[in-house]
Design an enzyme around this catalytic site. Structure first.
Site, PDB file in Angstrom:
ATOM      1  N   GLY A  40       0.836  -1.194   0.000  1.00  0.00           N
ATOM      2  CA  GLY A  40       0.000   0.000   0.000  1.00  0.00           C
ATOM      3  C   GLY A  40       0.861   1.230   0.000  1.00  0.00           C
ATOM      4  O   GLY A  40       1.913   1.262   0.626  1.00  0.00           O
ATOM      5  N   HIS A  41       0.455   2.245  -0.752  1.00  0.00           N
ATOM      6  CA  HIS A  41       1.126   3.515  -0.598  1.00  0.00           C
ATOM      7  C   HIS A  41       0.103   4.635  -0.693  1.00  0.00           C
ATOM      8  O   HIS A  41      -0.944   4.503  -1.307  1.00  0.00           O
ATOM      9  CB  HIS A  41       2.284   3.689  -1.577  1.00  0.00           C
ATOM     10  CG  HIS A  41       1.950   3.362  -2.975  1.00  0.00           C
ATOM     11  ND1 HIS A  41       2.320   2.196  -3.560  1.00  0.00           N
ATOM     12  CD2 HIS A  41       1.269   4.056  -3.897  1.00  0.00           C
ATOM     13  CE1 HIS A  41       1.862   2.178  -4.793  1.00  0.00           C
ATOM     14  NE2 HIS A  41       1.227   3.295  -5.018  1.00  0.00           N
ATOM     15  N   GLN A 225       6.724  -4.714  -1.368  1.00  0.00           N
ATOM     16  CA  GLN A 225       7.450  -5.262  -0.204  1.00  0.00           C
ATOM     17  C   GLN A 225       8.965  -5.054  -0.378  1.00  0.00           C
ATOM     18  O   GLN A 225       9.357  -4.156  -1.095  1.00  0.00           O
ATOM     19  CB  GLN A 225       7.096  -6.743   0.011  1.00  0.00           C
ATOM     20  CG  GLN A 225       5.667  -6.980   0.496  1.00  0.00           C
ATOM     21  CD  GLN A 225       4.669  -7.146  -0.621  1.00  0.00           C
ATOM     22  OE1 GLN A 225       4.976  -7.727  -1.640  1.00  0.00           O
ATOM     23  NE2 GLN A 225       3.471  -6.628  -0.457  1.00  0.00           N
TER      24      GLN A 225
HETATM   25  P1  IMP Z   1       1.445 -11.384   3.562  1.00  0.00           P
HETATM   26  O1  IMP Z   1       2.190 -10.782   2.422  1.00  0.00           O
HETATM   27  O2  IMP Z   1       0.126 -10.727   3.817  1.00  0.00           O
HETATM   28  O3  IMP Z   1       1.332 -12.876   3.438  1.00  0.00           O
HETATM   29  O4  IMP Z   1       2.293 -11.133   4.906  1.00  0.00           O
HETATM   30  C1  IMP Z   1       3.532 -11.783   5.154  1.00  0.00           C
HETATM   31  C2  IMP Z   1       4.480 -10.841   5.892  1.00  0.00           C
HETATM   32  O5  IMP Z   1       4.828  -9.782   5.020  1.00  0.00           O
HETATM   33  C3  IMP Z   1       3.880 -10.179   7.139  1.00  0.00           C
HETATM   34  O6  IMP Z   1       4.911 -10.018   8.085  1.00  0.00           O
HETATM   35  C4  IMP Z   1       3.430  -8.824   6.624  1.00  0.00           C
HETATM   36  O7  IMP Z   1       3.399  -7.865   7.659  1.00  0.00           O
HETATM   37  C5  IMP Z   1       4.521  -8.528   5.620  1.00  0.00           C
HETATM   38  N1  IMP Z   1       4.096  -7.622   4.551  1.00  0.00           N
HETATM   39  C6  IMP Z   1       3.344  -7.918   3.476  1.00  0.00           C
HETATM   40  N2  IMP Z   1       3.178  -6.838   2.694  1.00  0.00           N
HETATM   41  C7  IMP Z   1       3.873  -5.837   3.277  1.00  0.00           C
HETATM   42  C8  IMP Z   1       4.118  -4.482   2.910  1.00  0.00           C
HETATM   43  O8  IMP Z   1       3.680  -3.961   1.880  1.00  0.00           O
HETATM   44  N3  IMP Z   1       4.900  -3.781   3.784  1.00  0.00           N
HETATM   45  C9  IMP Z   1       5.438  -4.321   4.900  1.00  0.00           C
HETATM   46  N4  IMP Z   1       5.229  -5.584   5.274  1.00  0.00           N
HETATM   47  C10 IMP Z   1       4.460  -6.342   4.463  1.00  0.00           C
END
Ligand code: IMP
Length: 426
Positions: A40-41, A225
């Protein structure tokens, strides 16, 4: 004929959107290559603040074409909402401007339900996912049972397959996790409507990128990410389920390495992480709290407070190695103003042994044994938000940036000194 790749070098939330926004002026096509609405941004348009999770922020630059690439997983409900919000602001989100790769995979509500149920079932070892269905949809993709955006070209058949997949997921939800099932008919009807709406945006993403590159245009590849959340090279299992590294741009968009002219790694001037997992330079004290408050370190997608810590140059060197970075973009340097002393991890130590290499492949148990070795620097008191060249920075801030360049071995070509577009040293 060139592709510029922008990737995160830490645990995400480095401020990639901002850097992509700055580079978009040189580009013809902006293409997102991985992840889904877990990213997200925040963008400011027409005085309104919007949170975009799927549509590349390049959409705000008139004339640019934006692509959601094959490596992305798409929640159509989220995509349609973002398109409506942008259209309400007068932004053109028509099929000629916003393209959706037919090979991108589709997130169902049952993927989201499974994501939550699985993370709860992990108990103490929970990952803290964003619960957007990311892990389950990439698992279905790898198992070759998932639906692709291209299936939306025939909405009725698509709806039938949606119902079948929801049925299959319901089985797991009920039998395995004792969770509530979802109505296959209801989800199918909803997804049939999304398909009708999104079908005109479907494109052959790889062909689009290939044509742009061959005709001499610049393609800006936007990663979501960051390195340490990469499925292969991150702190597994505390990672996301996609390729967040520069190589992910090639597989996620479908072009070859010969076209890459520049790889930009985005790093925050300190480190943050959301969710569980190891974090060597984490600050569990008032300095960490201060960074969180001054830096507004709360998730764009989930609102969760981010864990904060000192800058870790072992991680940034690892980012250079895995991504082949040409340069670093350093964001939020202004957040450190007013701290008396600053620490930067330059190596790790374990039982008298010292390493400069990030030990990702040996797992989180191994990583937990290593302690950071810090260099300490004086901080600066001055407000740096008006600095527009390095000469405008106080000597201590210049020394901080110089130390990063020295240890990491690539130049810092962008320094963010405030949230506004022009608050940067380029
Ligand atoms: P998922 O991508 O929802 O499966 O989450 C897996 C891990 O990645 C978790 O620790 C989330 O908090 C982290 N994560 C996923 N997307 C982001 C992002 O855009 N920014 C920071 N952390 C993220």
């Amino acid at each position: 004929m060139s592709a510029i790749i922008v990737v995160g070098t830490q645990w995400g939330d480095e401020g990639k959107g901002r850097v992509v926004d700055g580079l978009a002026r040189q580009a013809h096509l902006v293409a997102r290559f991985n992840g889904g609405d877990n990213a997200g941004h925040t963008v400011v348009a027409e005085g309104r603040t919007l949170k975009l999770h799927l549509v590349p922020s390049g959409i705000l630059h008139p004339g640019l074409v934006c692509l959601i690439g094959a490596g992305v997983v798409v929640n159509p409900q989220r995509l349609v909402t973002e398109m409506d919000e942008l259209a309400a602001l007068g932004v053109d989100v028509g099929p000629s401007r916003l393209k959706l790769s037919a090979a991108a995979h589709v997130i169902l509500p049952t993927h989201r339900a499974l994501d939550g149920a699985r993370d709860v079932a992990r108990g103490e070892a929970f990952i803290g996912t964003t619960r957007r269905g990311i892990g389950p949809v990439y698992a279905d993709k790898a198992a070759r049972v998932s639906l692709r955006a291209g299936d939306m070209a025939r909405p009725e058949q698509f709806a039938e397959r949606v119902a079948e997949n929801v049925q299959a997921h319901n089985h797991s939800l009920q039998e395995r996790y004792g969770a509530e099932p979802l109505s296959p008919e209801q989800v199918a009807a909803e997804y049939c409507a999304y398909a009708r709406r999104l079908a005109p945006h479907l494109a052959d993403g790889s062909a689009l990128v290939g044509e742009a590159l061959i005709s001499g245009e610049t393609v800006l590849c936007e990663g979501a990410q960051g390195l340490l959340l990469d499925l292969d090279h991150g702190t597994y299992p505390y990672v996301t389920s996609s390729s967040t590294v520069a190589g992910g741009a090639l597989t996620g968009l479908g072009f070859g390495p010969r076209h890459v002219s520049r790889v930009v790694g985005v790093a925050k001037a300190y480190t943050t992480r959301v969710g569980a997992g190891p974090f060597p330079t984490e600050l569990l004290d008032e300095v960490g709290d201060r960074i969180r408050e001054v830096g507004d370190e709360y998730g764009t997608t989930t609102g969760r407070p981010r864990r904060c810590g000192w800058l870790d140059l072992v991680i940034l060197r690892y980012a250079v190695q895995v991504n082949g970075l040409d340069e670093l973009a350093l964001t939020k340097l202004d957040v450190l103003s007013g701290l008396e002393r600053l620490k930067v991890a330059v190596a790790y130590e374990r039982d008298g042994e010292r390493t400069g290499a990030f030990p990702a492949e040996f797992g989180v148990e191994s990583l937990a044994q290593w302690k950071p070795v810090y260099e300490e620097l004086p901080g600066w008191e001055e407000d740096i938000s008006e600095a527009r060249s390095r000469r405008d920075l106080p000597p201590a801030a210049r020394a901080y940036v110089a130390l990063i360049e020295e240890w990491v071995g690539v130049p810092v070509t962008f320094i963010g000194v405030g949230p506004e577009r022009e608050q940067a040293i380029v």
